[in-house]
Scaffold this motif. Sequence first.
Motif, PDB file in Angstrom:
ATOM      1  N   ARG A  54       0.828  -1.205   0.000  1.00  0.00           N
ATOM      2  CA  ARG A  54       0.000   0.000   0.000  1.00  0.00           C
ATOM      3  C   ARG A  54       0.863   1.255   0.000  1.00  0.00           C
ATOM      4  N   ARG A  93      -7.397   0.861  -3.342  1.00  0.00           N
ATOM      5  CA  ARG A  93      -8.292   1.689  -2.533  1.00  0.00           C
ATOM      6  C   ARG A  93      -7.561   2.254  -1.322  1.00  0.00           C
ATOM      7  N   ALA A  94      -6.784   1.399  -0.680  1.00  0.00           N
ATOM      8  CA  ALA A  94      -6.044   1.849   0.498  1.00  0.00           C
ATOM      9  C   ALA A  94      -5.007   2.902   0.119  1.00  0.00           C
ATOM     10  N   CYS A  96      -5.168   4.965  -2.435  1.00  0.00           N
ATOM     11  CA  CYS A  96      -5.865   6.204  -2.812  1.00  0.00           C
ATOM     12  C   CYS A  96      -6.274   7.007  -1.585  1.00  0.00           C
ATOM     13  N   GLU A  97      -6.598   6.335  -0.496  1.00  0.00           N
ATOM     14  CA  GLU A  97      -6.973   7.040   0.731  1.00  0.00           C
ATOM     15  C   GLU A  97      -5.821   7.885   1.253  1.00  0.00           C
ATOM     16  N   PRO A 100      -5.159  12.170  -1.250  1.00  0.00           N
ATOM     17  CA  PRO A 100      -6.442  12.845  -1.493  1.00  0.00           C
ATOM     18  C   PRO A 100      -6.496  13.493  -2.876  1.00  0.00           C
ATOM     19  N   GLN A 103      -7.943   9.765  -8.347  1.00  0.00           N
ATOM     20  CA  GLN A 103      -8.875   8.678  -8.607  1.00  0.00           C
ATOM     21  C   GLN A 103      -8.227   7.662  -9.544  1.00  0.00           C
TER      22      GLN A 103
END
Length: 254
Positions: A54, A93-94, A96-97, A100, A103
Amino acid sequence: MSPPASVVLLISRGGTGVEASLGGIESAILQQAGDHPPQLLRFSLPAGQGVDAREALARVLSDLAMEGHASIGVTGLFVVPGHEYHVMRRTLRAACEAVPGIQVRVSPALLSTCASLEVVVKALLEGLPTERMPGEAVIFVGHGHRAGRCDLHYQALAHGLNRVDPDVHLACLGGGLSFTGLKSRLLSQGYRRAFLLPLMMSTASHARRDMAGPDPNSWQSRLEAVGMTCTPVFKGLGEYSGIAAWIAGQALKN
């Protein structure tokens, strides 16, 4: 200042054996893109899963965000939408968190639709070994899942291949399309020679160990033990022009 070129991030699992597939897919992307080529990046997910993957992926996305990219197209080199494909999506997904404003748009795995299934059947049959003689078997060796979670995808492909060429077979290292069932079919049909090809993006460990390694438990060793002559062909799925073109089209659609 002109906007940055679009980005296609190609994600593979593990670091070896996928170079030829990656090269074939990248060439197809550039060919289809024409005068507006995207920036192509590669990322290799480590064999395990966790924080390291990640964080590494987050650094890649952070660098792209600093270059002015807000949306990234991601293509994973996965045959079926199985465990590893979903691990990739969770890792994305992790990541991308942690970045900020950025996408990602993820292409589907190769065997996700009826349309892609037809493309794969056609490409595999067009890419069969040229030295194969009539009546000789071709065996595609998939990865599969030990609990059979991907069996339906592989069974659909096996049916599509065998319907066009009855001497082309597919079985997997794990799941319901087992080597045991395959061997019984081959022996009952009296084959004397078989070509072994990986149904994988990588031609590394599984292909050179489980499919055609020197160990007595490899598929080649077990078939040769019952009198068949086996010829392994180490060709990744991205080296089939039709498959590379399909993946490229999905990547650019992103």
